[in-house]
Design an enzyme around this catalytic site. Sequence first.
Site, PDB file in Angstrom:
ATOM      1  N   SER A   1       0.834  -1.204   0.000  1.00  0.00           N
ATOM      2  CA  SER A   1       0.000   0.000   0.000  1.00  0.00           C
ATOM      3  C   SER A   1       0.866   1.250   0.000  1.00  0.00           C
ATOM      4  O   SER A   1       1.959   1.259   0.591  1.00  0.00           O
ATOM      5  CB  SER A   1      -0.871  -0.014   1.262  1.00  0.00           C
TER       6      SER A   1
ATOM      7  N   TYR B   1      -2.329  -1.125  10.641  1.00  0.00           N
ATOM      8  CA  TYR B   1      -2.514  -1.726   9.310  1.00  0.00           C
ATOM      9  C   TYR B   1      -1.314  -1.398   8.410  1.00  0.00           C
ATOM     10  O   TYR B   1      -0.721  -2.286   7.783  1.00  0.00           O
ATOM     11  CB  TYR B   1      -3.814  -1.199   8.671  1.00  0.00           C
TER      12      TYR B   1
ATOM     13  N   LYS C   1       1.929  -3.777   6.593  1.00  0.00           N
ATOM     14  CA  LYS C   1       2.368  -3.778   5.185  1.00  0.00           C
ATOM     15  C   LYS C   1       3.881  -3.561   5.108  1.00  0.00           C
ATOM     16  O   LYS C   1       4.581  -4.256   4.371  1.00  0.00           O
ATOM     17  CB  LYS C   1       1.629  -2.685   4.391  1.00  0.00           C
TER      18      LYS C   1
HETATM   19  C1  WQD Z   1     -10.174   8.960   0.276  1.00  0.00           C
HETATM   20  C2  WQD Z   1     -10.475  10.436   0.429  1.00  0.00           C
HETATM   21  C3  WQD Z   1     -10.865  11.168   2.692  1.00  0.00           C
HETATM   22  C4  WQD Z   1     -14.590   8.916   3.249  1.00  0.00           C
HETATM   23  C5  WQD Z   1      -7.006   4.488   2.724  1.00  0.00           C
HETATM   24  C6  WQD Z   1      -5.842   3.887   3.468  1.00  0.00           C
HETATM   25  C7  WQD Z   1      -4.848   3.345   2.511  1.00  0.00           C
HETATM   26  C8  WQD Z   1      -5.476   2.397   1.542  1.00  0.00           C
HETATM   27  C9  WQD Z   1      -6.693   2.963   0.904  1.00  0.00           C
HETATM   28  C10 WQD Z   1      -6.382   0.192   2.032  1.00  0.00           C
HETATM   29  C11 WQD Z   1      -9.772  11.057   1.634  1.00  0.00           C
HETATM   30  C12 WQD Z   1     -12.112  11.330   1.840  1.00  0.00           C
HETATM   31  C13 WQD Z   1     -13.437   9.444   2.713  1.00  0.00           C
HETATM   32  C14 WQD Z   1     -15.687   9.796   3.540  1.00  0.00           C
HETATM   33  C15 WQD Z   1     -14.394  11.633   2.700  1.00  0.00           C
HETATM   34  N1  WQD Z   1      -5.749   1.197   2.262  1.00  0.00           N
HETATM   35  N2  WQD Z   1     -13.330  10.782   2.442  1.00  0.00           N
HETATM   36  N3  WQD Z   1     -15.533  11.118   3.246  1.00  0.00           N
HETATM   37  O1  WQD Z   1      -7.624   7.438   3.331  1.00  0.00           O
HETATM   38  O2  WQD Z   1      -6.850   7.838   0.942  1.00  0.00           O
HETATM   39  O3  WQD Z   1      -6.579   5.606   1.972  1.00  0.00           O
HETATM   40  O4  WQD Z   1      -7.565   3.500   1.873  1.00  0.00           O
HETATM   41  O5  WQD Z   1      -6.737  -0.803   2.221  1.00  0.00           O
HETATM   42  O6  WQD Z   1      -3.857   2.712   3.241  1.00  0.00           O
HETATM   43  O7  WQD Z   1      -5.256   4.867   4.294  1.00  0.00           O
HETATM   44  O8  WQD Z   1      -8.830   6.360   1.350  1.00  0.00           O
HETATM   45  O9  WQD Z   1     -11.174   6.075   0.646  1.00  0.00           O
HETATM   46  O10 WQD Z   1     -10.676   6.441   3.112  1.00  0.00           O
HETATM   47  O11 WQD Z   1     -10.398   8.323   1.524  1.00  0.00           O
HETATM   48  O12 WQD Z   1     -14.323  12.849   2.457  1.00  0.00           O
HETATM   49  O13 WQD Z   1     -16.725   9.392   4.059  1.00  0.00           O
HETATM   50  O14 WQD Z   1     -11.875  10.579   0.675  1.00  0.00           O
HETATM   51  O15 WQD Z   1     -10.690  12.276   3.526  1.00  0.00           O
HETATM   52  O16 WQD Z   1      -9.373  12.329   1.222  1.00  0.00           O
HETATM   53  P1  WQD Z   1      -7.446   6.943   1.960  1.00  0.00           P
HETATM   54  P2  WQD Z   1     -10.342   6.730   1.686  1.00  0.00           P
END
Ligand code: WQD
Length: 331
Positions: free
Chosen positions: A123, A148, A152
Amino acid sequence: MILLTGGAGYIGSHIAVELLDAGYDVIIADNFSNASADVIKSIETITGTTPAICQIDLTDKSEVERMFQEIKIDAVIHLAGYKAVGESVREPLKYYRNNLDSTLSLLEAMEKHGVTQFVYSSSATVYGDPGIVEYTESLQFGAASSPYGSTKEMCERIITDVAAASELSAVFLRYFNPVGAHKSGLIGDDPDGIPNNLMPFITQATTGKLPELTVFGDDYPTRDGSCIRDYLHVVDLAKGHVSALKYCMDHKGVEAINLGSGRGTSVLELIEAFERVNGVKVPYKIGPRRAGDLAEYYASPAKAEKLMGWKAELTIDGMCRDAWNFAMKAH
Ligand code: WQD
């Protein structure tokens, strides 16, 4: 025979389809703790081929050993693991025990049975917060942002040490933000309970399953104030695993390779694209920032193209269309 662990999950099922379509024999190893058996039927419907299935607890060394004794495995693609960032903060031991033990059991069985090709699902979280927005593989590991993320990084380190002492050839695929679904609408991201990631939040807020989406902050130093990520179609991501497998077959040692598009998209841009492409309204409100979120990052995808000839082909519009098509079929 390719052993695909976690092959009944969201990303794993798309990899199974690409492997079967490319003519590989596949055995899916999964404990079905976070996946449904229906997914296997969907893989069969899409590909016209039935993958072998092994329902197994990969942390159980003796079960893994038995599987390697019974089936002649040529290479391993390892995805099985817990993946919810927030849960890993609350229950770190669950994450360390599961994600490390499964990787160790596999590596031990591989060593014993002379299996030397390994593709590991890593990741972009291993970069931590490097202080720049475009992540290249030459960056050092950053301070882990969650247990998590630590699992990784630790697994990458373990695999690197094993490869240095053996004939193991390994690729660490560092995923950015996989979204979307297979164009058939038969497989996709269908999390149990409250989703962890943005796209299922968007689809569930739009179907009414969730009351609304909260955008986590609009005061970041980005072009529209919302966070920027590198979204990648899950089918492109899956194809990256087929490329990595081929790369492993012809090269020794270990390589870390980013799987991302190289393009940043903001949360508000993703919502706008989803509404436009699908002709729907996404009910959302602006909320406070989420702890631990970085304002902006995306992949440098150059190494993936140079080493494996892989690059992301599918667009943000395609990701939004396919995610919605799946959500409409699933509910
Ligand atoms: C994406 C964007 C949120 C939800 C995470 C893990 C990473 C990887 C993928 C996996 C961000 C915004 C989100 C919501 C929002 N791991 N958001 N409202 O945090 O980039 O990465 O998932 O297994 O290790 O850290 O992904 O999809 O949570 O968020 O505004 O209800 O969407 O702030 O900018 P992230 P995400």
